[in-house]
Design an enzyme around this catalytic site. Structure first.
Site, mmCIF file in Angstrom:
data_model
loop_
_atom_site.group_PDB
_atom_site.id
_atom_site.type_symbol
_atom_site.label_atom_id
_atom_site.label_comp_id
_atom_site.label_asym_id
_atom_site.label_seq_id
_atom_site.Cartn_x
_atom_site.Cartn_y
_atom_site.Cartn_z
ATOM 1 N N THR A 59 32.564 31.786 21.498
ATOM 2 C CA THR A 59 31.840 31.554 22.734
ATOM 3 C C THR A 59 31.946 32.778 23.634
ATOM 4 O O THR A 59 32.515 33.802 23.233
ATOM 5 C CB THR A 59 32.361 30.269 23.436
ATOM 6 O OG1 THR A 59 31.499 29.960 24.534
ATOM 7 C CG2 THR A 59 33.790 30.437 23.934
ATOM 8 N N LYS A 63 30.349 36.639 21.710
ATOM 9 C CA LYS A 63 29.342 36.372 20.677
ATOM 10 C C LYS A 63 28.725 37.654 20.121
ATOM 11 O O LYS A 63 28.289 37.687 18.973
ATOM 12 C CB LYS A 63 28.251 35.454 21.219
ATOM 13 C CG LYS A 63 28.721 34.027 21.486
ATOM 14 C CD LYS A 63 27.580 33.121 21.883
ATOM 15 C CE LYS A 63 28.064 31.703 22.128
ATOM 16 N NZ LYS A 63 26.972 30.760 22.412
ATOM 17 N N GLY A 125 21.382 36.595 29.326
ATOM 18 C CA GLY A 125 22.683 36.749 28.678
ATOM 19 C C GLY A 125 22.648 36.366 27.219
ATOM 20 O O GLY A 125 21.586 36.125 26.632
#
Length: 242
Positions: A59, A63, A125
């Site tokens: 997470t 990533k 993001g």
């Protein structure tokens, strides 16, 4: 007992640990799920050396940063350029996968209508990359929305009635609205929401975000990110055991 885990930073909240721990108990699976909370991705080699791991979820913020530590990427994670699942192969190699796009597609598709042709992705993001990839597979046009205008990116300031009426899918990929700051939401003109809008907020705590509440008041269909998380977790389990 096999060990699985989540790689991230500041992950005490961890959906994954709760989900898999409950799954293991309910299905009598001899396994445990740990959080590997790293201040830097450079700590990963020590984690791999000191633990016998059967699979990892990844997470934020790792990533993308985790990719140089992997031996292979599957087709989807290569396209997305982000990994949220790592499989430990029998030969010791590490293969990266992305199941975020899978979870998003599976949770969005049942609610799509013929007029849902274009989508706004709020935020640029890591999560937004998997969302964009899924929309491409679904043949839905999209534009990103960010604070600064750029190629294929609207700024929040330029969103108007025409844009909002054209882009009837709105996907929040920002953390705005997450508990405890539940009154926050992205700066889009919510007054132009309608019953034709499908609003998907990746936030799942609270179960109804401020953005979803404002959409629901205009008659929009509103979804949170919980089902997406469940589907991507099950896909990761399938990959680990394939």
């Amino acid at each position: 007992m096999r060990t699985f885990g989540l790689l991230g930073r500041n992950i005490d909240y961890s959906f994954s640990r709760k989900y898999f721990s409950e799954k293991f108990e309910k299905e009598n699976i001899d396994a445990e799920y740990k959080n590997f909370d790293l201040a830097s991705i450079d700590e990963l080699p020590a984690v791999l050396k000191n633990n016998i791991i059967s699979g990892l979820n990844v997470t934020i913020p790792y990533k993308e940063e985790v990719i140089p530590f992997l031996d292979y990427l599957d087709l989807h994670s290569r396209q997305i350029k982000a990994v949220n699942t790592i499989k430990f192969e029998k030969d010791g190699s590490l293969c990266g996968y992305n199941t975020d796009y899978w979870g998003f597609m599976g949770s969005l598709e049942p609610f799509l209508k013929p007029y849902h042709k274009k989508a706004l992705i709020l935020g640029t993001g890591g999560a937004s990359k998997a969302i964009a990839y899924a929309l491409e597979l679904l043949e839905i046009e999209y534009k990103f929305v960010s604070r600064k205008k750029a190629a294929n990116i609207f700024s929040y300031d330029e969103l108007n009635r025409e844009i909002m009426e054209t882009y009837t899918i709105v996907i929040n990929c920002t953390p705005l609205g997450t508990f405890p700051k539940v009154d926050q939401y992205p700066a889009i003109p919510v007054e132009y929401f309608s019953k034709d809008h499908l609003i998907f907020d990746l936030v799942y705590n609270p179960s109804e975000t401020k953005l979803m509440q404002l959409g629901r008041e205009k008659g929009a269909t509103c979804l949170n990110g919980l089902r997406m998380l469940e589907l991507q977790a099950e896909k990761a389990w399938e990959i680990w055991n394939s």
